[in-house]
Motif scaffolding. Structure first.
Motif, mmCIF file in Angstrom:
data_model
loop_
_atom_site.group_PDB
_atom_site.id
_atom_site.type_symbol
_atom_site.label_atom_id
_atom_site.label_comp_id
_atom_site.label_asym_id
_atom_site.label_seq_id
_atom_site.Cartn_x
_atom_site.Cartn_y
_atom_site.Cartn_z
ATOM 1 N N VAL A 1 19.321 131.855 119.327
ATOM 2 C CA VAL A 1 18.682 133.038 118.726
ATOM 3 C C VAL A 1 18.746 133.036 117.205
ATOM 4 N N ASP A 2 19.235 131.970 116.606
ATOM 5 C CA ASP A 2 19.272 131.837 115.147
ATOM 6 C C ASP A 2 19.963 133.029 114.480
ATOM 7 N N CYS A 3 21.191 133.306 114.927
ATOM 8 C CA CYS A 3 21.927 134.470 114.405
ATOM 9 C C CYS A 3 23.153 134.066 113.586
ATOM 10 N N ILE A 4 23.126 132.858 112.991
ATOM 11 C CA ILE A 4 24.278 132.384 112.236
ATOM 12 C C ILE A 4 23.849 132.028 110.811
ATOM 13 N N PRO A 5 23.742 133.039 109.953
ATOM 14 C CA PRO A 5 23.382 132.774 108.557
ATOM 15 C C PRO A 5 24.626 132.485 107.713
ATOM 16 N N PHE A 6 24.385 132.158 106.451
ATOM 17 C CA PHE A 6 25.484 132.009 105.508
ATOM 18 C C PHE A 6 26.065 133.385 105.213
ATOM 19 N N ASN A 7 27.371 133.441 105.055
ATOM 20 C CA ASN A 7 28.052 134.695 104.761
ATOM 21 C C ASN A 7 28.079 134.891 103.244
ATOM 22 N N PRO A 8 27.343 135.867 102.719
ATOM 23 C CA PRO A 8 27.268 136.042 101.265
ATOM 24 C C PRO A 8 28.589 136.460 100.620
ATOM 25 N N ASP A 9 29.549 136.895 101.415
ATOM 26 C CA ASP A 9 30.851 137.304 100.875
ATOM 27 C C ASP A 9 31.782 136.118 100.617
ATOM 28 N N TYR A 10 31.388 134.921 101.074
ATOM 29 C CA TYR A 10 32.254 133.740 100.939
ATOM 30 C C TYR A 10 31.460 132.583 100.346
#
Length: 86
Positions: free
Chosen positions: A56-65
């Motif tokens: 489902v393409d639900c793993i983006p980059f985490n902008p907090d890290y």
């Protein structure tokens, strides 16, 4: 950057076994990624394996890290050394 799993996650369980750093775990409602263990598969693979298998393409980059490739490689080295001592 570490990766994160959004609430579009369908709990299909395909991402967890793909993580070479054991950064993915079942949270309260959906799978989650421990940013302290996530190296985006740097040191293991050319691309994040969890993103490759997610239906489902639900793993983006985490902008907090935000981390550079060099920082991710250093984290990989530390995590690898810890695995060898355990």
């Amino acid at each position: 950057m570490a990766l994160m799993i959004t609430d579009e996650c369908i709990n299909c369980d395909v991402c967890e076994p793909e993580c070479p750093n054991d950064a993915i775990y079942m949270g309260i409602e959906i799978y989650e990624i421990d940013p302290n263990k996530c190296t985006e598969c740097v040191g293991h693979f050319d691309a994040p394996q969890c993103r490759q298998v997610c239906p489902v393409d639900c793993i983006p980059f985490n902008p907090d890290y935000s981390e550079t490739q060099e920082q991710l490689l250093e984290k990989y080295k530390v995590l690898s050394a810890l695995k060898q001592t355990n």
